[in-house]
Motif scaffolding. Sequence first.
Motif, PDB file in Angstrom:
ATOM      1  N   ASP A 156       0.833  -1.207   0.000  1.00  0.00           N
ATOM      2  CA  ASP A 156       0.000   0.000   0.000  1.00  0.00           C
ATOM      3  C   ASP A 156       0.866   1.255   0.000  1.00  0.00           C
ATOM      4  O   ASP A 156       0.586   2.215  -0.725  1.00  0.00           O
ATOM      5  CB  ASP A 156      -0.930   0.015   1.219  1.00  0.00           C
ATOM      6  CG  ASP A 156      -2.067  -0.981   1.111  1.00  0.00           C
ATOM      7  OD1 ASP A 156      -2.323  -1.477  -0.011  1.00  0.00           O
ATOM      8  OD2 ASP A 156      -2.687  -1.279   2.159  1.00  0.00           O
ATOM      9  N   ASP A 157       1.930   1.255   0.803  1.00  0.00           N
ATOM     10  CA  ASP A 157       2.852   2.398   0.853  1.00  0.00           C
ATOM     11  C   ASP A 157       3.534   2.588  -0.499  1.00  0.00           C
ATOM     12  O   ASP A 157       3.667   3.718  -0.983  1.00  0.00           O
ATOM     13  CB  ASP A 157       3.891   2.176   1.944  1.00  0.00           C
ATOM     14  CG  ASP A 157       4.806   3.370   2.121  1.00  0.00           C
ATOM     15  OD1 ASP A 157       4.305   4.501   2.253  1.00  0.00           O
ATOM     16  OD2 ASP A 157       6.038   3.163   2.121  1.00  0.00           O
ATOM     17  N   LEU A 158       3.954   1.491  -1.098  1.00  0.00           N
ATOM     18  CA  LEU A 158       4.600   1.560  -2.410  1.00  0.00           C
ATOM     19  C   LEU A 158       3.644   2.101  -3.469  1.00  0.00           C
ATOM     20  O   LEU A 158       4.021   2.928  -4.304  1.00  0.00           O
ATOM     21  CB  LEU A 158       5.100   0.171  -2.809  1.00  0.00           C
ATOM     22  CG  LEU A 158       5.920   0.058  -4.075  1.00  0.00           C
ATOM     23  CD1 LEU A 158       7.192   0.870  -3.962  1.00  0.00           C
ATOM     24  CD2 LEU A 158       6.257  -1.397  -4.348  1.00  0.00           C
ATOM     25  N   GLU A 159       2.395   1.677  -3.417  1.00  0.00           N
ATOM     26  CA  GLU A 159       1.393   2.167  -4.371  1.00  0.00           C
ATOM     27  C   GLU A 159       1.151   3.663  -4.171  1.00  0.00           C
ATOM     28  O   GLU A 159       1.034   4.420  -5.142  1.00  0.00           O
ATOM     29  CB  GLU A 159       0.091   1.393  -4.197  1.00  0.00           C
ATOM     30  CG  GLU A 159      -0.968   1.754  -5.196  1.00  0.00           C
ATOM     31  CD  GLU A 159      -2.239   0.927  -5.032  1.00  0.00           C
ATOM     32  OE1 GLU A 159      -3.133   1.084  -5.889  1.00  0.00           O
ATOM     33  OE2 GLU A 159      -2.347   0.149  -4.076  1.00  0.00           O
ATOM     34  N   GLU A 160       1.122   4.105  -2.920  1.00  0.00           N
ATOM     35  CA  GLU A 160       0.918   5.533  -2.631  1.00  0.00           C
ATOM     36  C   GLU A 160       2.082   6.360  -3.163  1.00  0.00           C
ATOM     37  O   GLU A 160       1.889   7.419  -3.773  1.00  0.00           O
ATOM     38  CB  GLU A 160       0.780   5.724  -1.123  1.00  0.00           C
ATOM     39  CG  GLU A 160       0.461   7.133  -0.699  1.00  0.00           C
ATOM     40  CD  GLU A 160       0.267   7.246   0.799  1.00  0.00           C
ATOM     41  OE1 GLU A 160       0.754   8.248   1.364  1.00  0.00           O
ATOM     42  OE2 GLU A 160      -0.353   6.356   1.391  1.00  0.00           O
ATOM     43  N   ARG A 161       3.307   5.889  -2.953  1.00  0.00           N
ATOM     44  CA  ARG A 161       4.475   6.597  -3.471  1.00  0.00           C
ATOM     45  C   ARG A 161       4.467   6.625  -4.996  1.00  0.00           C
ATOM     46  O   ARG A 161       4.834   7.626  -5.612  1.00  0.00           O
ATOM     47  CB  ARG A 161       5.763   5.933  -2.979  1.00  0.00           C
ATOM     48  CG  ARG A 161       6.030   6.138  -1.520  1.00  0.00           C
ATOM     49  CD  ARG A 161       7.309   5.466  -1.116  1.00  0.00           C
ATOM     50  NE  ARG A 161       7.539   5.587   0.317  1.00  0.00           N
ATOM     51  CZ  ARG A 161       8.657   5.257   0.896  1.00  0.00           C
ATOM     52  NH1 ARG A 161       9.664   4.763   0.193  1.00  0.00           N
ATOM     53  NH2 ARG A 161       8.802   5.391   2.191  1.00  0.00           N
ATOM     54  N   ASN A 162       4.071   5.525  -5.599  1.00  0.00           N
ATOM     55  CA  ASN A 162       4.002   5.456  -7.052  1.00  0.00           C
ATOM     56  C   ASN A 162       2.990   6.467  -7.586  1.00  0.00           C
ATOM     57  O   ASN A 162       3.264   7.169  -8.565  1.00  0.00           O
ATOM     58  CB  ASN A 162       3.632   4.039  -7.487  1.00  0.00           C
ATOM     59  CG  ASN A 162       3.695   3.852  -8.976  1.00  0.00           C
ATOM     60  OD1 ASN A 162       4.532   4.418  -9.648  1.00  0.00           O
ATOM     61  ND2 ASN A 162       2.787   3.048  -9.497  1.00  0.00           N
ATOM     62  N   ASP A 163       1.844   6.560  -6.938  1.00  0.00           N
ATOM     63  CA  ASP A 163       0.832   7.534  -7.357  1.00  0.00           C
ATOM     64  C   ASP A 163       1.350   8.964  -7.215  1.00  0.00           C
ATOM     65  O   ASP A 163       1.113   9.808  -8.079  1.00  0.00           O
ATOM     66  CB  ASP A 163      -0.452   7.356  -6.549  1.00  0.00           C
ATOM     67  CG  ASP A 163      -1.188   6.069  -6.877  1.00  0.00           C
ATOM     68  OD1 ASP A 163      -0.887   5.457  -7.929  1.00  0.00           O
ATOM     69  OD2 ASP A 163      -2.060   5.659  -6.079  1.00  0.00           O
ATOM     70  N   SER A 164       2.077   9.231  -6.114  1.00  0.00           N
ATOM     71  CA  SER A 164       2.636  10.562  -5.893  1.00  0.00           C
ATOM     72  C   SER A 164       3.664  10.906  -6.970  1.00  0.00           C
ATOM     73  O   SER A 164       3.645  12.008  -7.533  1.00  0.00           O
ATOM     74  CB  SER A 164       3.284  10.629  -4.512  1.00  0.00           C
ATOM     75  OG  SER A 164       3.924  11.866  -4.325  1.00  0.00           O
ATOM     76  N   LEU A 165       4.544   9.968  -7.276  1.00  0.00           N
ATOM     77  CA  LEU A 165       5.548  10.203  -8.321  1.00  0.00           C
ATOM     78  C   LEU A 165       4.895  10.388  -9.680  1.00  0.00           C
ATOM     79  O   LEU A 165       5.329  11.217 -10.484  1.00  0.00           O
ATOM     80  CB  LEU A 165       6.539   9.037  -8.370  1.00  0.00           C
ATOM     81  CG  LEU A 165       7.548   8.976  -7.233  1.00  0.00           C
ATOM     82  CD1 LEU A 165       8.382   7.706  -7.339  1.00  0.00           C
ATOM     83  CD2 LEU A 165       8.439  10.196  -7.246  1.00  0.00           C
ATOM     84  N   ASN A 166       3.848   9.636  -9.928  1.00  0.00           N
ATOM     85  CA  ASN A 166       3.133   9.754 -11.198  1.00  0.00           C
ATOM     86  C   ASN A 166       2.517  11.149 -11.328  1.00  0.00           C
ATOM     87  O   ASN A 166       2.599  11.781 -12.386  1.00  0.00           O
ATOM     88  CB  ASN A 166       2.063   8.672 -11.291  1.00  0.00           C
ATOM     89  CG  ASN A 166       1.535   8.491 -12.684  1.00  0.00           C
ATOM     90  OD1 ASN A 166       2.150   8.904 -13.647  1.00  0.00           O
ATOM     91  ND2 ASN A 166       0.381   7.862 -12.790  1.00  0.00           N
ATOM     92  N   GLY A 167       1.942  11.665 -10.239  1.00  0.00           N
ATOM     93  CA  GLY A 167       1.371  13.013 -10.260  1.00  0.00           C
ATOM     94  C   GLY A 167       2.431  14.073 -10.486  1.00  0.00           C
ATOM     95  O   GLY A 167       2.238  15.012 -11.267  1.00  0.00           O
TER      96      GLY A 167
END
Length: 110
Positions: A44-55
Amino acid sequence: MSGPNGDPDMSIDEGIINDEDDFGDEEEYEAINSMLDQINSYLDDLEERNDSLNGKLHELMESNRQARQEFRAQLLSPTTEEEKCPTDGDSSSASTPSKEDLKEDSGDGN
């Protein structure tokens, strides 16, 4: 009678695994469940970071696109010679007086 794989000395019932107590007690299940919860938390943390980097990447791409459009507009817009080069030399030297100017202002001719 032959076994399940054709073995003559093995009966059919000897090759079957009973599911009752072969996997240990409740503590093992709790440990596995805890590890799975921890892995899920990490994912979940990795997915959140991925979403942040994508933004952030999308913001950077948009900023880059706007900068390219502005640069292209500057290249295509007609400019006069006055805008390209300042008249009478460097503009920074006009704002700061030279040593000779200071001598003249003080009354020293030497």
